[in-house]
Design a protein around this motif. Structure first.
Motif, PDB file in Angstrom:
ATOM      1  N   LYS A  26      11.477  24.608   4.026  1.00 51.86           N
ATOM      2  CA  LYS A  26      12.339  24.060   5.067  1.00 51.86           C
ATOM      3  C   LYS A  26      13.208  22.956   4.474  1.00 51.86           C
ATOM      4  CE  LYS A  26      10.633  24.638   9.618  1.00 51.86           C
ATOM      5  NZ  LYS A  26       9.626  24.273  10.581  1.00 51.86           N
ATOM      6  N   ALA A  27      12.582  22.113   3.677  1.00 52.38           N
ATOM      7  CA  ALA A  27      13.308  20.995   3.061  1.00 52.38           C
ATOM      8  C   ALA A  27      14.302  21.503   2.015  1.00 52.38           C
ATOM      9  CB  ALA A  27      12.321  20.020   2.431  1.00 52.38           C
ATOM     10  N   TRP A  37      16.410  23.864   2.073  1.00 57.19           N
ATOM     11  CA  TRP A  37      17.753  24.204   2.579  1.00 57.19           C
ATOM     12  C   TRP A  37      18.717  23.055   2.375  1.00 57.19           C
ATOM     13  CZ3 TRP A  37      18.923  28.968   3.190  1.00 57.19           C
ATOM     14  CH2 TRP A  37      18.006  29.878   3.707  1.00 57.19           C
ATOM     15  N   LYS A  38      18.173  21.842   2.459  1.00 51.59           N
ATOM     16  CA  LYS A  38      19.053  20.664   2.362  1.00 51.59           C
ATOM     17  C   LYS A  38      19.497  20.394   0.942  1.00 51.59           C
ATOM     18  CE  LYS A  38      16.948  18.688   6.417  1.00 51.59           C
ATOM     19  NZ  LYS A  38      15.522  18.494   6.621  1.00 51.59           N
ATOM     20  N   LYS A  39      18.872  21.060  -0.021  1.00 51.77           N
ATOM     21  CA  LYS A  39      19.208  20.772  -1.421  1.00 51.77           C
ATOM     22  C   LYS A  39      20.193  21.769  -2.014  1.00 51.77           C
ATOM     23  CE  LYS A  39      14.633  18.863  -2.201  1.00 51.77           C
ATOM     24  NZ  LYS A  39      13.351  19.326  -2.741  1.00 51.77           N
ATOM     25  N   ARG A  80      26.865  22.256  -2.577  1.00 53.64           N
ATOM     26  CA  ARG A  80      27.962  22.509  -1.628  1.00 53.64           C
ATOM     27  C   ARG A  80      28.673  23.847  -1.900  1.00 53.64           C
ATOM     28  NH1 ARG A  80      32.978  22.876  -2.189  1.00 53.64           N
ATOM     29  NH2 ARG A  80      32.730  22.413  -4.379  1.00 53.64           N
ATOM     30  N   LYS A 122      22.192  31.807   5.440  1.00 56.77           N
ATOM     31  CA  LYS A 122      22.036  30.380   5.726  1.00 56.77           C
ATOM     32  C   LYS A 122      20.673  30.047   6.317  1.00 56.77           C
ATOM     33  CE  LYS A 122      26.890  29.183   6.489  1.00 56.77           C
ATOM     34  NZ  LYS A 122      27.176  28.451   5.263  1.00 56.77           N
ATOM     35  N   THR A 123      19.962  31.038   6.853  1.00 53.88           N
ATOM     36  CA  THR A 123      18.712  30.701   7.533  1.00 53.88           C
ATOM     37  C   THR A 123      17.494  31.492   7.060  1.00 53.88           C
ATOM     38  OG1 THR A 123      19.287  32.257   9.279  1.00 53.88           O
ATOM     39  CG2 THR A 123      19.856  29.951   9.661  1.00 53.88           C
TER      40      THR A 123
END
Ligand SMILES: [Zn+2]
Length: 238
Positions: free
Chosen positions: A227-228, A230-232, A235, A162-163
């Motif tokens: 960094k951005a 990760w939001k894409k 689900r 996740k990171t």
């Protein structure tokens, strides 16, 4: 019921000539007022328009629940790997089977068959497929970049994290996050180069960055974009 206050946001508008109530999915109840409006009058006006506000808020609440359920409890209709410019359309085939399987019907069509009403099982099945795809796609890419840079590596491992996008051990094992399939091609290249350079420099010293910049100059910009990214993540892959 009449004493239940509605939470609201007051928005002063230079264009508004009268007070107006507005209910949206994003912001809930907004009270739009002309500049300099005496806001002490709002509770009384809310009380007068109580039925209208109540209905508008319930409509929005219902829409929010529908939206959340839809986003959280459905199988994707399409899967894209921007990293390699591939997209699949997903077809669902319900069969009496209690398990699920994925078949690649063609270059751009995937079929999920079995108990497709079981969303969690669909997610798990897709994740297994993703791991296999990551293996098939990332292995040759890392080998190719290893040849291009002349930097060898001992082993490649895949992870779902996740990171972190990747890491490199002191023994030369390069671990890659399978979610790299969802980033842009140049960002994928950057991560592979970054980890390969760690084989030579096990740190983030100026010497390390100098080596990285030989093969991938705009690495600072890549960091911001990663960094951005990760939001894409879809689900089901999270
Ligand atoms: Zn690093």
């Amino acid at each position: 019921m009449s004493n239940i206050p509605f939470p609201y946001i007051i928005r002063e508008s230079t264009r508004a000539r009268y007070l107006r109530f507005r209910v949206t999915l994003e912001r809930g109840l907004e009270v739009v007022v002309p500049r300099g409006y005496d806001c002490r009058r709002i509770p009384q006006l809310l009380e007068t328009n109580r039925d209208w506000v109540h209905h508008a808020l319930s409509r929005v609440d219902a829409a929010r629940v529908r939206q959340t359920n839809h986003a959280e409890r459905s199988v994707p209709t399409q899967i894209s790997f921007p990293s390699v410019g591939r997209t699949w359309h997903i077809e669902l085939l319900a069969t009496p089977s209690r398990s699920l399987s994925i078949a690649e019907l063609s270059e751009d069509r995937l079929q999920i068959r079995g108990d497709i009403s079981n969303i969690s099982l669909c997610d798990v099945t897709l994740q297994r497929w993703l791991l296999q795809q990551a293996h098939e796609i990332l292995t040759p890419l890392l080998c190719q970049l290893s040849r291009e840079t002349g930097i060898p590596f001992a082993k490649m491992a895949l992870r779902k994290q996740k990171t972190r996008w990747g890491s490199c051990s002191s023994r030369g094992t390069i671990s890659l996050n399978i979610k790299l399939l969802f980033v842009e091609p140049d960002l994928l290249r950057y991560i592979l180069i970054h980890e390969l350079c760690h084989v030579r420099q096990m740190n983030h010293s100026p010497r390390f960055w100098k080596l990285v910049s030989v093969y991938y100059a705009p690495y600072k910009e890549a960091h911001r974009r990663l960094k951005a990214a990760w939001k894409k993540m879809p689900r089901w892959a999270a």
